[in-house]
Structures are given as C-alpha cells and as structure tokens.
Design an enzyme around this catalytic site. Structure first.
Site: not given
Length: 139
Positions: A11-12
């Site tokens: 997840c960024g």
C-alpha cells in the site's frame, strides 16, 4: 519515541506513512497486519484511541466488503469486527500508535499529528510535497 505501525508494504499510503515516521528519526515497530493481524481487543483499542468508529476502520474499497454485505448499515459493530477478524484485508490501514497518540493515517501525512515536529523537506513516493523546503507542512 516509541512508535508502532500496522503496515501493508503493498500500500502506497502505508509506505509513505512509514517513510514519514522514519523521516522524523524514529524506527518504528513494523507489524505487517496481513501476516500478523491484531487481536480483536487490540483492534478495538486502536479504533477507540484514534477516535474512529468500527465502520471507519473498514476498507470499503476491497471487493470482500460488498461480497460480505458489510455495506448493510444494520450490521452491529460486533458483526463488523467479526468480519475484520475473519478477513484482515478489510482492516483499513495504516494504523500508527506513538507516545503522542493513535491515528488511522489516511492520508499518510495524518501521522505528523502524533510525531515530534518535522521540518526537513519530505515528498511522498509519487512526488507530492508534504513538507516544503522551508520546513512548512503543505496542505
């Protein structure tokens, strides 16, 4: 300062949050919550400490959310928590707890609320500036 992050490396937002914590000079305890999910009691503790409700702790973008009918507003918090315990991918992320508080860090810069003051420039991995060259937080 002690810090714990419930992290998903894919997840960024989670990666940017972790980078901000480290940018503040803190090496947090990193818990990959999909590998080592929090207990029900721990998740409830995080939710309460962050001041969100159980529904706000659910990743509504995950396809399992609709498959399980979790959009039904009649579902109790207990039913929602059961779903989170059975499907950790549905737990919104990242959760961060420091000596200054607990936050669900969406967007990632929310973590700055519970870190010591950070003035060194910082940009997210996509280039979005969070702290500018003058040490000011960019809104």
């Amino acid at each position: 300062m002690k810090a714990v992050i419930y992290h998903n490396p894919k997840c960024g937002t989670s990666r940017n949050t972790l980078a901000l914590i480290r940018h503040a000079g803190i090496e947090p305890e990193v818990i990959e919550y999909l590998v080592d999910p929090p207990s029900r009691a721990r998740l409830v503790e995080l939710i309460n400490a962050a001041g969100v409700n159980v529904r706000g702790a659910i990743r509504q973008k995950e396809k399992r959310y609709l498959e399980l009918g979790l959009d039904d507003v009649a579902l109790s918090d207990d039913a929602l928590l059961d779903a989170l315990m059975d499907n950790p991918i549905l737990i919104e992320r990242p959760w961060v707890q420091t000596d200054l508080g607990t936050r669900l860090c969406r967007p990632s810069e929310v973590v700055l609320e519970i870190l010591p003051t950070v003035t060194a420039p910082f940009a997210k991995e996509d280039g979005e500036v969070v702290i500018d060259q003058d040490g000011k937080r960019v809104s």
